[in-house]
Motif scaffolding. Structure first.
Motif, short mmCIF file in Angstrom:
data_model
loop_
_atom_site.label_atom_id
_atom_site.label_comp_id
_atom_site.label_asym_id
_atom_site.label_seq_id
_atom_site.Cartn_x
_atom_site.Cartn_y
_atom_site.Cartn_z
N SER A 247 68.17 16.87 -2.60
CA SER A 247 69.37 17.70 -2.64
C SER A 247 69.30 18.95 -1.77
CB SER A 247 69.65 18.12 -4.10
OG SER A 247 68.56 18.88 -4.61
N GLY A 248 68.27 19.10 -0.97
CA GLY A 248 68.23 20.28 -0.11
C GLY A 248 67.08 20.25 0.88
N ILE A 249 67.28 20.96 1.99
CA ILE A 249 66.25 21.13 3.02
C ILE A 249 66.23 22.61 3.42
CG2 ILE A 249 65.45 20.55 5.33
CD1 ILE A 249 65.33 18.11 3.71
N ASP A 250 65.05 23.21 3.43
CA ASP A 250 64.88 24.58 3.92
C ASP A 250 64.21 24.53 5.29
OD1 ASP A 250 65.78 25.30 1.41
OD2 ASP A 250 63.77 25.79 0.65
N VAL A 251 64.77 25.26 6.26
CA VAL A 251 64.18 25.38 7.59
C VAL A 251 63.94 26.86 7.87
CG1 VAL A 251 64.41 24.94 10.06
CG2 VAL A 251 65.38 23.32 8.41
N LYS A 252 62.68 27.26 8.01
CA LYS A 252 62.33 28.65 8.31
C LYS A 252 61.50 28.67 9.58
CE LYS A 252 61.85 29.66 3.36
NZ LYS A 252 60.89 30.15 2.33
N GLY A 253 61.62 29.74 10.36
CA GLY A 253 60.82 29.81 11.57
C GLY A 253 61.18 30.98 12.45
N SER A 254 60.64 30.96 13.67
CA SER A 254 60.85 32.05 14.62
C SER A 254 61.41 31.50 15.92
CB SER A 254 59.55 32.79 14.89
OG SER A 254 58.54 31.91 15.37
N ALA A 255 62.48 32.13 16.41
CA ALA A 255 63.13 31.71 17.65
C ALA A 255 63.95 32.86 18.18
CB ALA A 255 64.02 30.49 17.41
N GLY A 256 64.13 32.92 19.49
CA GLY A 256 64.98 33.94 20.09
C GLY A 256 66.43 33.72 19.72
N SER A 257 66.86 32.47 19.71
CA SER A 257 68.18 32.10 19.21
C SER A 257 68.08 30.73 18.55
CB SER A 257 69.22 32.08 20.34
OG SER A 257 68.93 31.04 21.26
N TYR A 258 68.97 30.47 17.61
CA TYR A 258 68.91 29.22 16.86
C TYR A 258 70.33 28.87 16.44
CZ TYR A 258 66.80 25.67 13.77
OH TYR A 258 66.41 24.49 13.17
N THR A 259 70.85 27.76 16.94
CA THR A 259 72.20 27.33 16.60
C THR A 259 72.18 25.91 16.08
OG1 THR A 259 73.17 28.74 18.32
CG2 THR A 259 74.54 26.95 17.47
N LEU A 260 72.76 25.71 14.90
CA LEU A 260 72.93 24.37 14.36
C LEU A 260 74.17 23.76 15.01
CD1 LEU A 260 71.12 25.84 12.21
CD2 LEU A 260 72.26 24.43 10.49
N LEU A 261 73.96 22.68 15.76
CA LEU A 261 75.06 22.01 16.45
C LEU A 261 75.73 20.96 15.58
CD1 LEU A 261 73.27 21.54 19.89
CD2 LEU A 261 74.82 23.39 19.21
N SER A 262 74.96 20.31 14.74
CA SER A 262 75.50 19.32 13.82
C SER A 262 74.53 19.14 12.68
CB SER A 262 75.74 17.97 14.52
OG SER A 262 74.51 17.39 14.93
N GLU A 263 75.05 18.68 11.57
CA GLU A 263 74.20 18.41 10.40
C GLU A 263 74.92 17.40 9.53
OE1 GLU A 263 71.42 20.89 7.24
OE2 GLU A 263 73.23 21.85 8.05
N ALA A 264 74.18 16.46 8.98
CA ALA A 264 74.80 15.42 8.16
C ALA A 264 73.80 14.90 7.15
CB ALA A 264 75.29 14.26 9.04
N THR A 265 74.32 14.37 6.06
CA THR A 265 73.53 13.63 5.09
C THR A 265 74.12 12.24 4.97
OG1 THR A 265 74.88 14.33 3.20
CG2 THR A 265 72.98 15.71 3.79
N ALA A 266 73.35 11.32 4.41
CA ALA A 266 73.83 9.94 4.31
C ALA A 266 73.12 9.19 3.21
CB ALA A 266 73.62 9.20 5.64
N GLN A 267 73.75 8.13 2.75
CA GLN A 267 73.11 7.12 1.93
C GLN A 267 72.75 5.96 2.83
OE1 GLN A 267 72.46 7.41 -1.38
NE2 GLN A 267 73.30 9.49 -1.38
N GLY A 268 71.98 5.01 2.35
CA GLY A 268 71.48 3.93 3.18
C GLY A 268 72.52 2.90 3.59
N ASP A 269 72.16 2.12 4.60
CA ASP A 269 72.92 0.98 5.10
C ASP A 269 74.37 1.29 5.41
OD1 ASP A 269 70.92 -1.24 3.13
OD2 ASP A 269 70.87 -0.91 5.29
N ALA A 270 75.31 0.79 4.63
CA ALA A 270 76.73 0.89 5.01
C ALA A 270 77.31 2.27 4.85
CB ALA A 270 77.55 -0.10 4.19
N ALA A 271 76.56 3.20 4.24
CA ALA A 271 77.08 4.54 4.01
C ALA A 271 77.36 5.25 5.32
CB ALA A 271 76.11 5.35 3.17
N GLN A 272 78.33 6.14 5.31
CA GLN A 272 78.65 6.94 6.49
C GLN A 272 78.10 8.34 6.31
OE1 GLN A 272 80.29 5.79 9.31
NE2 GLN A 272 79.84 3.89 8.24
N ALA A 273 77.65 8.96 7.41
CA ALA A 273 77.19 10.33 7.36
C ALA A 273 78.33 11.20 6.86
CB ALA A 273 76.73 10.78 8.73
N ARG A 274 78.00 12.15 5.97
CA ARG A 274 79.03 13.00 5.40
C ARG A 274 79.09 14.31 6.14
NH1 ARG A 274 76.85 11.92 -0.47
NH2 ARG A 274 75.52 13.61 0.18
#
Length: 274
Positions: A247-274
């Motif tokens: 139910s969750g992912i934590d991402v921590k770190g160091s960067a000059g800049s950091y932009t999330l361009l896309s993010e998705a979760t999914a169930q297996g096989d026929a499921a579509q990314a939400r």
């Protein structure tokens, strides 16, 4: 949870799991986001600032401020009952930056983690996964892919680390991923093809790191392999209790800049990314 690289874009993905310059002040929108705690920029995912990080939704995605120093700041993604997660990012890295830690959670329980540490010369990365499905930690398999084609792999003991050699500084596009089923059953981009790679057992955690437009080399069981995608796949031990979702992912770190361009979760096989 229950059941059975820099310009390069960074993509990190996770699947099912076994076993129990940002130094500048963020714009007003980012400050408001921090005050509210979380931002809903990607469908079905709540993104929350961690530590001193600040978030700002933009037309491009979600910008994370405050990562220039230290490794305790970042973004936490919250969702429900996923079997797979993927995050595509663009970051800029300078000397002393590029260290990241990721944690997959089921509610407040950390079920698996991954640390990424650059070497002093900035051309070497050490990856250290941790899996909790087996008492004392699970062993894991390393799979290397290039352009979706399996190049080879081998098995590592729980405490073993994976060292890869790549150009880690500058502008990087990367994809992080995590899952508790085989990534080939998930509807994510940058998918690997069916082939010689062993099938992943359902309930086993997998971390995936993909570099867009870059390659790396690594030694696995005496083989020198070149690829653009690395998978670290938990090997399920006897008596282990597999996870069916997280139910969750934590991402921590160091960067000059950091932009999330896309993010998705999914169930297996026929499921579509939400």
């Amino acid at each position: 949870m229950k059941t059975g690289f820099v310009m390069a874009a960074a993509f990190l993905a996770l699947t099912g799991c076994q076993g129990p310059d940002d130094s500048a002040q963020a714009p007003v929108g980012a400050q408001e986001s921090q005050a509210q705690g979380c931002v809903s920029r990607f469908n079905g995912i709540q993104s929350c600032a961690v530590g001193n990080a600040q978030l700002a939704a933009t037309a491009e995605g979600l910008q994370v401020f405050g990562l220039a120093q230290g490794t305790t700041n970042g973004v936490a993604s919250r969702f429900s009952n996923a079997q797979g997660w993927q995050q595509s990012t663009r970051m800029t890295l300078a000397g002393g930056q590029g260290q990241f830690s990721l944690a997959a959670r089921d509610a407040d329980q950390v079920v698996s983690s991954l640390s990424v540490t650059p070497g002093a010369n900035q051309t070497q990365l050490t990856l250290a996964p941790s899996f909790t499905g087996t008492a004392g930690g699970s062993s894991y398999r390393v799979n290397v892919y290039r352009d979706g084609v399996f190049q080879g792999g081998g098995t590592h003991e729980p405490a073993a680390r994976v060292i890869i050699f790549t150009d880690w500084m500058g502008n990087v596009y990367m994809a992080w991923g995590f899952a508790n089923i085989d990534f080939r059953h998930l509807p994510f981009p940058f998918a690997v093809r069916e082939g010689a790679a062993p099938q992943t057992e359902t309930g086993a955690c997998t971390w995936r790191m993909s570099l867009k437009g870059k390659t790396f080399t690594t030694q696995v069981d005496g083989q020198q392999l070149t690829g653009d995608t690395l998978e670290l796949v938990e090997q399920i031990g006897d008596g282990a209790y597999p996870y069916r979702h997280f139910s969750g992912i934590d991402v921590k770190g160091s960067a000059g800049s950091y932009t999330l361009l896309s993010e998705a979760t999914a169930q297996g096989d026929a499921a579509q990314a939400r």
